[in-house]
Design an enzyme around this catalytic site. Sequence first.
Site, PDB file in Angstrom:
ATOM      1  N   THR A 129       7.256  -4.143 -12.361  1.00  0.00           N
ATOM      2  CA  THR A 129       7.093  -5.535 -11.944  1.00  0.00           C
ATOM      3  C   THR A 129       5.791  -6.113 -12.485  1.00  0.00           C
ATOM      4  O   THR A 129       5.730  -7.273 -12.906  1.00  0.00           O
ATOM      5  CB  THR A 129       7.111  -5.638 -10.412  1.00  0.00           C
ATOM      6  OG1 THR A 129       8.355  -5.144  -9.922  1.00  0.00           O
ATOM      7  CG2 THR A 129       6.925  -7.074  -9.950  1.00  0.00           C
ATOM      8  N   HIS A 173       6.238  -7.211 -15.972  1.00  0.00           N
ATOM      9  CA  HIS A 173       6.899  -8.522 -16.061  1.00  0.00           C
ATOM     10  C   HIS A 173       5.877  -9.643 -15.868  1.00  0.00           C
ATOM     11  O   HIS A 173       5.910 -10.660 -16.575  1.00  0.00           O
ATOM     12  CB  HIS A 173       7.996  -8.638 -15.002  1.00  0.00           C
ATOM     13  CG  HIS A 173       9.212  -7.820 -15.285  1.00  0.00           C
ATOM     14  ND1 HIS A 173      10.091  -8.122 -16.304  1.00  0.00           N
ATOM     15  CD2 HIS A 173       9.704  -6.712 -14.674  1.00  0.00           C
ATOM     16  CE1 HIS A 173      11.071  -7.229 -16.320  1.00  0.00           C
ATOM     17  NE2 HIS A 173      10.857  -6.363 -15.342  1.00  0.00           N
TER      18      HIS A 173
END
EC number: 1.1.1.103
Length: 343
Positions: free
Chosen positions: A40, A43
């Site tokens: 995450t 990202h």
Amino acid sequence: MRALAKLAPEEGLTLVDRPVPEPGPGEILVRVEAASICGTDLHIWKWDAWARGRIRPPLVTGHEFSGVVEAVGPGVKRPQVGDHVSLESHVVCHACPACRTGNYHVCLNTKILGVDRDGGFAEYVVVPAENAWVNPKDLPFEVAAILEPFGNAVHTVYAGSGVSGKSVLITGAGPIGLMAAMVARASGAGPILVSDPNPYRLAFARPYADRLVNPLEEDLLEVVRRVTGSGVEVLLEFSGNEAAIHQGLMALIPGGEARILGIPSDPIRFDLAGELVMRGITAFGIAGRRLWQTWMQGTALVYSGRVDLSPLITHRLPLSRYREAFGLLASGQAVKVILDPKA
């Protein structure tokens, strides 16, 4: 204090200096001792479509971390100052239908540390006291930092009817897939097959798997049938890859269970009747960790020594070398990268 933050809607993160926050009612101040980079976080670094739709700068990132309780706010009885803690990253509302029926892991109003509010890539962070899990003081901080993603693996393995005595296929040998292999082995599964096209990461599964498969070099379905005679009873899907999902579902015996944590980057198409319905497959969508059942199950494995997470920690770097750390993870030549906020 130093913190790693997303300051603007663009690629990258910035090392900044910020005041040490103060805990309010029901909150604690944690001195962060170790933080781990997650997919995450990549990202958010890349500022991809998901990040553009979710992240609101400025934001201190990081949601896998551990530390020591430095101070507590009004009304906090537990944890106490000096406790060593890991943090549950999902801050839940306690009021929505999911929370009121005990399904806190799918709270409709979840706020995630390092995603929706400031996280743990910092020397200090304020979090709700209820999100702290107190660890024994002899548990290494770097291991404590990855108990949160370990919980995703535990939740996946123990969903449905579990894995004890069952044949298992794990698609995706990223950190959580590797953790799932550890849990499956410790929980009596077998045979265990692990599939991933990255030879570096696949090799980490060797101590826990009966068969490793590189789907770029071998036919996964053929290998599964050769090893099991028919197919596997349980699919644990962590890749989010469309081809892997299709192959994993077809590797199941009729009546098998698919437990899916991997999230495709785009919507996928599949044959609902042929791959699922007419074969009697039970599918489970896995989100986060059941609070606090998963933490109890996972820490029982780690504290007892039945699962040793330390082999998955491949790199340790000071926070000041964050660019190198993110590059390592993005290269696919790392499993878990630990940052030291004090260095």
